[in-house]
Scaffold this motif. Structure first.
Motif, mmCIF file in Angstrom:
data_model
loop_
_atom_site.group_PDB
_atom_site.id
_atom_site.type_symbol
_atom_site.label_atom_id
_atom_site.label_comp_id
_atom_site.label_asym_id
_atom_site.label_seq_id
_atom_site.Cartn_x
_atom_site.Cartn_y
_atom_site.Cartn_z
ATOM 1 N N UNK A 29 -18.882 35.069 11.529
ATOM 2 C CA UNK A 29 -17.824 35.628 10.713
ATOM 3 C C UNK A 29 -18.308 36.851 9.933
ATOM 4 N N UNK A 30 -17.350 37.736 9.610
ATOM 5 C CA UNK A 30 -17.583 38.926 8.800
ATOM 6 C C UNK A 30 -17.555 38.539 7.322
ATOM 7 N N UNK A 31 -18.508 38.993 6.562
ATOM 8 C CA UNK A 31 -18.555 38.668 5.139
ATOM 9 C C UNK A 31 -17.340 39.217 4.397
ATOM 10 N N UNK A 32 -16.851 38.470 3.434
ATOM 11 C CA UNK A 32 -15.735 38.797 2.540
ATOM 12 C C UNK A 32 -14.373 38.833 3.230
ATOM 13 N N UNK A 33 -14.276 39.439 4.401
ATOM 14 C CA UNK A 33 -12.966 39.593 5.045
ATOM 15 C C UNK A 33 -12.609 38.425 5.959
ATOM 16 N N UNK A 34 -13.516 37.495 6.145
ATOM 17 C CA UNK A 34 -13.289 36.223 6.856
ATOM 18 C C UNK A 34 -13.007 36.372 8.351
ATOM 19 N N UNK A 35 -13.076 37.560 8.903
ATOM 20 C CA UNK A 35 -12.733 37.765 10.306
ATOM 21 C C UNK A 35 -13.817 37.283 11.264
ATOM 22 N N UNK A 36 -13.425 36.792 12.444
ATOM 23 C CA UNK A 36 -14.400 36.500 13.496
ATOM 24 C C UNK A 36 -15.122 37.784 13.902
ATOM 25 N N UNK A 37 -16.341 37.643 14.400
ATOM 26 C CA UNK A 37 -17.163 38.813 14.737
ATOM 27 C C UNK A 37 -16.472 39.755 15.712
ATOM 28 N N UNK A 38 -15.763 39.215 16.691
ATOM 29 C CA UNK A 38 -15.131 40.066 17.694
ATOM 30 C C UNK A 38 -13.926 40.819 17.135
ATOM 31 N N UNK A 39 -13.435 40.455 15.962
ATOM 32 C CA UNK A 39 -12.325 41.166 15.324
ATOM 33 C C UNK A 39 -12.804 42.113 14.234
ATOM 34 N N UNK A 180 -18.487 24.332 12.044
ATOM 35 C CA UNK A 180 -19.360 25.226 11.299
ATOM 36 C C UNK A 180 -19.193 26.672 11.747
ATOM 37 N N UNK A 181 -19.598 27.593 10.865
ATOM 38 C CA UNK A 181 -19.687 29.014 11.192
ATOM 39 C C UNK A 181 -20.897 29.594 10.471
ATOM 40 N N UNK A 182 -21.331 30.742 10.955
ATOM 41 C CA UNK A 182 -22.393 31.513 10.301
ATOM 42 C C UNK A 182 -21.769 32.813 9.817
ATOM 43 N N UNK A 183 -21.967 33.148 8.535
ATOM 44 C CA UNK A 183 -21.391 34.348 7.936
ATOM 45 C C UNK A 183 -22.478 35.410 7.791
#
Length: 246
Positions: A29-39, A180-183
């Motif tokens: 995930x992208x920090x702060x903006x909560x988006x998945x990496x591909x977005x 789970x996710x990694x940010x």
């Protein structure tokens, strides 16, 4: 390198002072903006081969995402932190207050807040504003980030990714039972370049940059910014769940 079979929770119990592990891009995930990496708009710009900032996904993103407050950014309204400037955003589980965060990352200018990292890279106090996470940004800061991301991407494409340490790309794990996710908190341009290059797994590290390496949903009532009253418990969980869902 560390390994886990089912959940990154296993890593917390391994005898290691640091955690370096390969994770699926789909769980990032992208920090702060909560988006998945591909977005991530940086990734979209690279994958689209968009060499001019004005017509890029990044430019569209900065124009469309211009939160004024933390409440605007994270979609919360009842927590006291909701009224703070967007650049002061801290996660409920971080061991840092909004005041400390704003002092760490930004300076106030006649044009608005300007990221300290942008200043180090050449942004001007008198005319620039903004930072890499969201808009509004001055053209100078936007072009700076655009060119920086393309430079990292070309370096990796031409020379390969051969870091002296895999700890440069670092972040935190959010865990809710088996989900789970990694940010991604640091090494963002390298991470974006690897994702845009088509990597399905990326070697990352887990580092307690702002607090715990491993953040458990079940611990929400003892997260620092819940205990100190910056977040209500309900909205803290909403933020966590939004990141998890992507």
């Amino acid at each position: 390198m560390s390994h886990f079979t089912t959940s990154p929770s296993e890593l917390a119990y391994q005898r290691s002072t640091s955690v370096v592990v390969s994770v699926p891009v789909s769980h990032c995930r992208m920090n702060l903006m909560t988006r998945p990496a591909l977005e991530n708009p940086f990734v979209a710009t690279l994958r689209g081969g968009q060499r001019h900032y004005e017509n890029s996904a990044l430019a569209d993103y900065f124009k469309a995402n211009q939160p004024v407050t933390v409440g605007d950014l994270l979609g919360i309204s009842d927590s006291p932190i909701a009224a703070d400037p967007a650049m002061a955003a801290v996660m409920p589980w971080w061991g840092m207050t909004p005041e400390e965060r704003l002092q760490q990352v930004a300076v106030e200018t006649p044009q608005g807040f300007l990221g300290k990292e942008a200043i180090k890279l050449g942004a001007h106090w008198g005319k620039d504003y903004g930072w890499q996470y969201f808009g509004p940004v001055s053209d100078g800061v936007a072009q700076q980030e655009f060119k920086r991301q393309w430079a990292v991407y070309h370096s990796i494409r031409n020379k390969g990714y051969k870091p002296d340490s895999y700890k440069h790309i670092h972040g935190e794990f959010l865990i809710a039972e088996q989900d789970w996710v990694w940010v991604n908190l640091g090494g963002k341009h390298r991470f974006n370049a690897l994702v845009a290059s088509g990597e399905e797994q990326v070697v990352v590290s887990s580092r307690g940059k702002y607090g715990a390496h491993f953040v458990y949903r079940s611990d929400a009532n003892i997260w620092p910014n819940v205990m100190n009253g910056n977040y209500t418990l309900e909205e803290a969980l909403q933020v966590f769940d939004r990141i998890l869902a992507g």
